[in-house]
Enzyme design. Structure first.
Site, short mmCIF file in Angstrom:
data_model
loop_
_atom_site.label_atom_id
_atom_site.label_comp_id
_atom_site.label_asym_id
_atom_site.label_seq_id
_atom_site.Cartn_x
_atom_site.Cartn_y
_atom_site.Cartn_z
CD1 TRP A 99 -2.14 -2.15 1.93
CD2 TRP A 99 -2.99 -1.25 0.06
NE1 TRP A 99 -3.17 -2.95 1.49
CE2 TRP A 99 -3.70 -2.43 0.36
CE3 TRP A 99 -3.34 -0.51 -1.07
CZ2 TRP A 99 -4.76 -2.88 -0.44
CZ3 TRP A 99 -4.38 -0.97 -1.87
CH2 TRP A 99 -5.08 -2.14 -1.54
CG ASP A 167 -3.06 4.12 4.29
OD1 ASP A 167 -4.06 3.90 5.00
OD2 ASP A 167 -2.81 3.49 3.24
CE LYS A 191 -8.52 -3.04 4.26
NZ LYS A 191 -7.39 -2.20 3.89
#
Ligand SMILES: *Cc1c(COP(=O)(O)O)cnc(C)c1O
Length: 358
Positions: A99, A167, A191
């Site tokens: 990511w 993030d 999540k």
């Protein structure tokens, strides 16, 4: 059979979130209509949006000067919105995995990017970079606090000489965070918070408005601040679900208690991985995530990889297959996963060891 949901995302949610969302889909807040068919401008939904913002501020102790936004586009849209809004010339990125690499790739469209990673040559993301210097002339420094795929996590709030951007898609609300150390925090909800479809952004207002180029309205944080995340139609269903999860976190002792539970759950699983003679984890001990536990069969037992997955799945252990880019197994232990599910997984690992090695 009870299913134990170890999916990495979308992922397990509190039962209260599921039940409350179903109820609101039948009838929302005494309106006689479903949450799926109401206008986002009615006062009943405006109060949900206000509650989402105030619960974020309360649970994370967000100081003055910050705004909380609920947007579309996923964390992936933030990979470009961040540089578009914050980068004048140069930014620095801590590359800790897939990511982080994706965020970095988008940033390169907007200016110079300094990449910091543990292993500049290879592809080793099992250890976090240490002893690096954050360039003092960067417009911001971007980190990905939890590596959802390889199972490493930055579990502290670092000091940065330049605005710090994080993030936190896969570890928001898993521990107390000192928000004052960050200029901007973002993440997809799917999540630890809600079904997919909403992205949260916590931004300190004073970092905005410093770039000279034009920003399209939809990509400009200031638009969404001005309109209270209602510039266009917000994703009302996941926002509602997020409020239910936030109420659940608050009722269950807040982020301090979430962290205590998460540390306990992760320790139960990591201890078993180290004890069990079939399994191992390559992840550096100090860098291990308490949200996503990556492990595998030892190289000498490689042939058992698929067999264990079948064995575990047959007993209700769902979502253990590692990300396609790294293989192995991954057990995601988000806030809503009960300790009992981790204990069941450990039992399954022990039973499997006994079945294979006697
Ligand atoms: C899942 C994940 C993403 C991607 O989120 P989308 O909402 O699907 O764009 C980004 N960063 C991290 C750390 C993630 O875990």
């Amino acid at each position: 059979m009870k299913m134990h949901n170890f999916y990495a995302g979308p992922a397990v949610l509190p039962q209260e979130t599921i039940d409350g969302t179903i109820e609101a889909l039948r009838e929302f807040a005494g309106t006689g209509m479903s949450l799926a068919e109401i206008s986002h401008r009615i006062k009943e939904f405006e109060s949900i949006m206000a509650e989402a913002q105030s619960l974020f501020k309360e649970i994370l102790s967000i100081p003055e000067g910050y705004q909380v936004l609920f947007l579309g586009g996923g964390a992936s849209l933030q990979f470009c919105m961040v540089p578009f809004n914050l980068m004048r010339k140069k930014a620095a990125y801590l590359n800790t995995g897939t990511w982080a690499s994706k965020a970095l790739k988008e940033a390169k469209l907007f200016g110079d990017v300094v990449e910091i990673r543990f292993d500049p040559e290879g592809k080793d993301f099992a250890t976090l970079p240490a002893d690096y210097e954050i360039p003092a002339d960067a417009d911001y420094f971007h980190i990905t606090t939890n590596n959802t795929i390889y199972g490493t996590e930055i579990r502290y709030d670092m000091d940065s000489p330049v605005p710090l951007v994080a993030d936190m898609s896969s570890d928001i609300f898993s521990r107390p965070v000192d928000v004052s150390k960050y200029a901007l925090i973002y993440g997809g909800a799917q999540k630890n918070l809600a079904p997919a479809g909403v992205t949260f952004v916590i931004v300190r207002e004073d970092v905005l408005g410093k770039v000279t180029h034009k920003i399209p309205s939809m990509l400009d944080y200031r638009t969404h601040i001005k309109e209270g995340s209602m510039f266009n139609t917000p994703p009302v269903i996941p926002i509602y679900a997020a409020v239910l999860t936030l109420r659940w976190i608050k009722a269950n002792g807040g982020v301090a208690e979430m962290e205590r539970r998460n540390i306990e759950k992760a320790a139960i699983l990591y201890d078993e991985i180290e004890r069990n003679s079939l399994f191992f984890t390559p992840v550096n001990k100090d860098d291990r995530s308490i949200m996503n536990v990556y492990f595998n069969v030892k190289p000498e037992h490689e042939a058992l990889y698929g067999d264990f997955l079948k064995f575990a799945t047959a007993q209700g252990m769902i979502g253990l297959k590692g990300h396609r880019s790294v293989g192995g197994y991954r057990a995601s232990l988000y806030n809503a996963l009960a300790k009992e599910s981790v204990e069941e997984l450990v039992r399954v690992m022990r039973d499997y060891e006994k079945a294979k090695l006697g």
